[in-house]
Design an enzyme around this catalytic site. Structure first.
Site, PDB file in Angstrom:
ATOM      1  N   HIS A 190      -7.259  -5.893  33.093  1.00 20.95           N
ATOM      2  CA  HIS A 190      -7.459  -5.582  34.555  1.00 20.95           C
ATOM      3  C   HIS A 190      -7.627  -4.077  34.511  1.00 20.95           C
ATOM      4  CE1 HIS A 190      -4.049  -8.972  34.435  1.00 20.95           C
ATOM      5  NE2 HIS A 190      -5.154  -9.264  34.126  1.00 20.95           N
TER       6      HIS A 190
HETATM    7  C1  LIG Z   1      -7.871 -12.550  28.129  1.00 20.08           C
HETATM    8  C2  LIG Z   1      -8.003 -12.153  29.714  1.00 20.08           C
HETATM    9  C3  LIG Z   1      -7.148 -12.960  30.366  1.00 20.08           C
HETATM   10  C4  LIG Z   1      -7.293 -12.814  31.860  1.00 20.08           C
HETATM   11  N1  LIG Z   1      -6.168 -13.287  32.744  1.00 20.08           N
HETATM   12  C5  LIG Z   1      -6.134 -13.073  34.061  1.00 20.08           C
HETATM   13  C6  LIG Z   1      -5.303 -13.860  34.702  1.00 20.08           C
HETATM   14  O1  LIG Z   1      -4.480 -14.487  34.455  1.00 20.08           O
HETATM   15  N2  LIG Z   1      -5.306 -13.431  36.216  1.00 20.08           N
HETATM   16  C7  LIG Z   1      -6.293 -12.577  36.715  1.00 20.08           C
HETATM   17  O2  LIG Z   1      -6.232 -12.156  37.924  1.00 20.08           O
HETATM   18  N3  LIG Z   1      -7.151 -12.029  35.899  1.00 20.08           N
HETATM   19  C8  LIG Z   1      -7.319 -12.253  34.631  1.00 20.08           C
HETATM   20  N4  LIG Z   1      -8.201 -11.726  33.904  1.00 20.08           N
HETATM   21  C9  LIG Z   1      -9.287 -11.075  34.344  1.00 20.08           C
HETATM   22  C10 LIG Z   1     -10.404 -11.753  35.033  1.00 20.08           C
HETATM   23  O3  LIG Z   1     -11.092 -12.396  33.941  1.00 20.08           O
HETATM   24  C11 LIG Z   1     -11.478 -10.706  35.692  1.00 20.08           C
HETATM   25  O4  LIG Z   1     -10.685 -10.181  36.485  1.00 20.08           O
HETATM   26  C12 LIG Z   1     -12.800 -11.715  36.159  1.00 20.08           C
HETATM   27  O5  LIG Z   1     -13.222 -12.562  35.052  1.00 20.08           O
HETATM   28  C13 LIG Z   1     -13.571 -10.534  36.956  1.00 20.08           C
HETATM   29  O6  LIG Z   1     -14.781 -11.141  37.241  1.00 20.08           O
HETATM   30  P1  LIG Z   1     -16.104 -10.491  37.233  1.00 20.08           P
HETATM   31  O7  LIG Z   1     -17.000 -11.294  37.749  1.00 20.08           O
HETATM   32  O8  LIG Z   1     -15.756  -9.165  37.668  1.00 20.08           O
HETATM   33  O9  LIG Z   1     -16.438 -10.205  35.752  1.00 20.08           O
HETATM   34  P2  LIG Z   1     -16.628 -11.274  34.637  1.00 20.08           P
HETATM   35  O10 LIG Z   1     -16.046 -12.603  34.862  1.00 20.08           O
HETATM   36  O11 LIG Z   1     -16.079 -10.741  33.292  1.00 20.08           O
HETATM   37  O12 LIG Z   1     -18.272 -11.330  34.469  1.00 20.08           O
HETATM   38  C14 LIG Z   1     -19.135 -10.100  34.324  1.00 20.08           C
HETATM   39  C15 LIG Z   1     -20.243 -10.773  33.409  1.00 20.08           C
HETATM   40  O13 LIG Z   1     -21.181  -9.598  33.411  1.00 20.08           O
HETATM   41  C16 LIG Z   1     -21.827  -9.442  32.246  1.00 20.08           C
HETATM   42  N5  LIG Z   1     -22.520  -8.202  31.897  1.00 20.08           N
HETATM   43  C17 LIG Z   1     -22.020  -6.972  31.867  1.00 20.08           C
HETATM   44  N6  LIG Z   1     -22.775  -6.001  31.690  1.00 20.08           N
HETATM   45  C18 LIG Z   1     -23.970  -6.838  31.924  1.00 20.08           C
HETATM   46  C19 LIG Z   1     -25.425  -6.100  31.952  1.00 20.08           C
HETATM   47  N7  LIG Z   1     -25.573  -4.615  31.692  1.00 20.08           N
HETATM   48  N8  LIG Z   1     -26.387  -7.102  31.828  1.00 20.08           N
HETATM   49  C20 LIG Z   1     -26.146  -8.431  32.018  1.00 20.08           C
HETATM   50  N9  LIG Z   1     -24.937  -8.772  32.198  1.00 20.08           N
HETATM   51  C21 LIG Z   1     -23.779  -8.141  31.935  1.00 20.08           C
HETATM   52  C22 LIG Z   1     -20.775  -9.861  31.284  1.00 20.08           C
HETATM   53  O14 LIG Z   1     -21.259 -10.390  29.904  1.00 20.08           O
HETATM   54  C23 LIG Z   1     -20.001 -10.998  31.954  1.00 20.08           C
HETATM   55  O15 LIG Z   1     -20.349 -12.189  31.853  1.00 20.08           O
HETATM   56  C24 LIG Z   1      -8.223 -11.875  32.479  1.00 20.08           C
HETATM   57  C25 LIG Z   1      -9.131 -11.362  31.728  1.00 20.08           C
HETATM   58  C26 LIG Z   1      -9.181 -11.685  30.386  1.00 20.08           C
HETATM   59  C27 LIG Z   1     -10.155 -10.734  29.405  1.00 20.08           C
END
Ligand SMILES: Cc1cc2nc3c(=O)[nH]c(=O)nc-3n(C[C@H](O)[C@H](O)[C@H](O)COP(=O)(O)OP(=O)(O)OC[C@H]3O[C@@H](n4cnc5c(N)ncnc54)[C@H](O)[C@@H]3O)c2cc1C
Ligand code: SF4
Length: 587
Positions: free
Chosen positions: A514
């Site tokens: 987080h």
């Molecule tokens: C083990 C774990 C448990 C969690 N449990 C919870 C929970 O219970 N409740 C909660 O609220 N949140 C939880 N989270 C947090 C939640 O997963 C994230 O808040 C959420 O996935 C964020 O969404 P996002 O789209 O910002 O990023 P993500 O879903 O992480 O997606 C970002 C993507 O961008 C890609 N990327 C990064 N850099 C580049 C680049 N330079 N070029 C191309 N692609 C790139 C990555 O590979 C990734 O696939 C948890 C996280 C983890 C790791």
């Protein structure tokens, strides 16, 4: 020399939760949308099929779904006077990589922030006076209110099929729900998950102490569910392999189980995996993005032209790309000026393990199966006598009882051999953990910048993280841990372990993924990277979406708010930006 590709209307960097939401919204608007994802392709079948996903060594211990530090890492130090070193192992937080992002292996704990969270500085000043905020605490208001985001929280919850009990529907308080939550327009789409034995025990103990426990909101479906996009989800089987694993049952909400079955059929959407974006390409003025530069797995370089660039790459990577691309003035902790990288924050957790006489059967769990209290979150209590800002929830989670990583032993139990085995057999089925999940205020000395020494395989400086919890956070955590201990003792256990958060912050033990801040939102370009619509102040055809937008971290898990912000930004693009491309807020 980069190969120039055919232009698209919108390029999304990353293909996790936020990118999937925005892609779905903008393709509905008729735009040609392309997502570039650095990780591998993933689909529920065959990647998460229940015959092999429950491999704890592969996924929980060896991090099969996470970002691999051998390909990408960051450097870390606690304070500015230390030399940062590259993280060779990601311990404390474990970002995702691959289609679906961390949305594949999250738990599904899906909270809304409280109305006061969005106005933390002004609310604190009003209630306790400006002097209550120490000079090095850099909390600020978000530029959006809870009421602004409420319809978008609702959309995310209905997209995911969140199971829960509402506490406040249209201002009318509901028994059994969270009495402190902001008013919501309607109930959760699904009733709460079945209570575990541990949840019932926590509920009883918390009620005896006069608290108001409620089932934690879960993006694990308590019933079969068809979401508003028409995607069918199965009912959770309480398999206990949720966090750090994919769900083979389509019961944990993820991009794959909620959006992709619709999005991937659209002619105006495409994605490419194995594409690592390294820069946003700006024109000569530096005020307009022309697209992005990326490398494929063979290291070949491409230029992808686009009218609109949306960074959806998770908190760290969004900030890294902004810094590498020269978007927004980098934050300088000495002068306190600049914005990109400013107000990095995290969360502070602790736990009290309780060893009880009743059978708990922890292996029947789900990622967000829990019972919680919110009495000590945000400003739900008088902070005056305590002298700190912030708070958190206290919950008993029954996420699973996996043999390698999910078991508790009393402090005095032997660490190996026959004695360890005996203690394990006596305690595995009879232990619970009361967890605290606390906010972290932003601080002048906590930030992200480019490492001056260490570079990645392509010669780009690593992202450098300078972070420690500060006095405010430790005092708050100590306070929450004391309350958790009270609840644990009310369960009348045989013994307890109190696990306080130790100083200094360590990147070794897993805490949470987080991570927040670095590209924060606000209403003043001198103190924020993006405006209230998540549009870059400096380059208006760049939007940045994710927990990097949080000006400080609240006591809740972030993704409910991250999902709401993604819908909010997409709506602003659809309703305002496309009609009149340019800054949505004039300065
Ligand atoms: C083990 C774990 C448990 C969690 N449990 C919870 C929970 O219970 N409740 C909660 O609220 N949140 C939880 N989270 C947090 C939640 O997963 C994230 O808040 C959420 O996935 C964020 O969404 P996002 O789209 O910002 O990023 P993500 O879903 O992480 O997606 C970002 C993507 O961008 C890609 N990327 C990064 N850099 C580049 C680049 N330079 N070029 C191309 N692609 C790139 C990555 O590979 C990734 O696939 C948890 C996280 C983890 C790791
Ligand atoms: S506990 Fe439920 S939601 Fe989680 S992986 Fe198992 S079936 Fe899916």
């Amino acid at each position: 020399m980069a190969t120039r590709l055919n232009p698209v209307d919108v390029v999304l960097v990353g293909f996790g939760w936020t990118a999937s939401i925005i892609a779905q919204e903008l393709t509905d608007e008729g735009l040609q949308v392309l997502a570039l994802e650095r990780g591998v392709d993933r689909a529920t079948v065959p990647d998460f099929s229940t015959t092999h996903i429950q491999d704890e060594l592969r996924y929980a211990v060896r991090g099969g779904l996470f970002q691999a530090p051998v390909r990408e890492t960051l450097s870390f130090r606690n304070t500015r006077d230390q030399t940062a070193l590259p993280m060779r192992h990601l311990g404390s937080f474990r970002p995702g990589a691959g289609v679906g992002g961390a949305g594949v292996h999250w738990n599904g704990q899906t909270w809304r922030f409280l109305p006061d969270d969005f106005v933390l500085r002004s609310h604190t000043e009003e209630r306790y006076g400006a002097d209550f905020i120490a000079p090095d605490i850099t909390i600020q208001d978000w530029g959006v209110s809870y009421d602004d985001l409420e319809p978008y929280y609702d959309r995310f919850e209905y997209l995911c099929g969140v199971s829960g009990t509402a506490g406040n529907v249209g201002g009318s308080l509901r028994q059994e729900g969270n009495p402190f939550e902001g008013a919501r327009r309607r109930d959760y789409p699904l009733p709460p998950l079945e209570r575990s034995a541990g949840s019932l025990m926590f509920d009883k103990a918390a009620r005896e102490l006069g608290y108001h426990p409620f089932p934690a909101p879960a993006a694990n479906t308590s019933r079969p569910y068809k979401n508003p996009l028409g995607v069918q989800m199965g009912q959770c089987t309480y398999c206990g392999f949720c966090e750090w694993f994919g769900c083979g049952n389509n019961s944990k909400a993820s991009p794959q189980s909620t959006i992709l079955p619709v999005l991937l059929k659209k002619d105006n959407f495409s994605y490419r995996s194995g594409c690592d974006v390294m820069r946003v390409k700006l024109d000569n003025t530096g005020k307009k993005a022309k697209g992005v530069l990326y490398r494929d797995l063979e290291g070949r370089e491409y230029e992808q032209p686009a009218q609109l660039v949306i960074l959806c790459a998770f908190a760290h990577h969004n900030v890294h790309l902004l810094l590498l691309s020269g978007i927004g003035r980098p934050y300088d902790p000495v002068s306190g000026t600049g914005v990109t990288g400013r107000n990095y924050a995290y969360q502070i957790t602790s736990s009290v393990e309780a060893f009880v006489d009743e059978l708990i059967n922890p292996y029947m769990g789900a990622g967000a199966l829990g019972q919680a209290i919110d009495e000590f979150n945000t400003d739900n209590f008088d902070h005056g006598p305590e002298g700190f800002i912030g708070g958190g929830y206290i919950a008993l989670w029954t996420t699973g009882g996996r043999p390698i990583t999910q078991h508790h032993l009393p402090k005095d139990a032997p660490k190996w051999g026959a004695g360890w085995k005996k203690a394990m057999s006596e305690n595995y089925l009879k232990s619970v953990s009361v967890a605290t999940h606390g906010s972290v205020v932003s601080h002048r000395g906590a930030y992200l910048d480019l490492d001056p020494s260490y570079k990645d395989a392509y010669g780009n400086p690593l992202l450098r993280l300078t972070f420690d919890f500060h006095d405010n956070d430790y005092r708050m955590s100590e306070f929450l841990t004391g309350k958790a201990e009270g609840i644990a003792k009310a369960m009348k256990p045989r013994s307890i372990n109190v696990n306080k958060r130790k100083k200094p912050y360590s990147i070794v033990p897993y805490q949470t993924t987080h991570n927040t801040g670095g590209a924060i939102m606000g209403d003043d370009p001198r103190t924020s990277v993006v405006n209230r619509y998540l549009q870059s102040w400096d380059v208006p055809n760049v939007f940045v979406v994710g927990a990097c937008n949080f000006p400080q971290n609240a006591g809740y898990n972030p993704t409910g708010t991250v999902g709401a912000l993604a819908f909010w930004a997409a709506d602003a693009i659809r309703k305002m930006y496309l009609k009149n491309p340019g800054p949505l807020i004039q300065t």
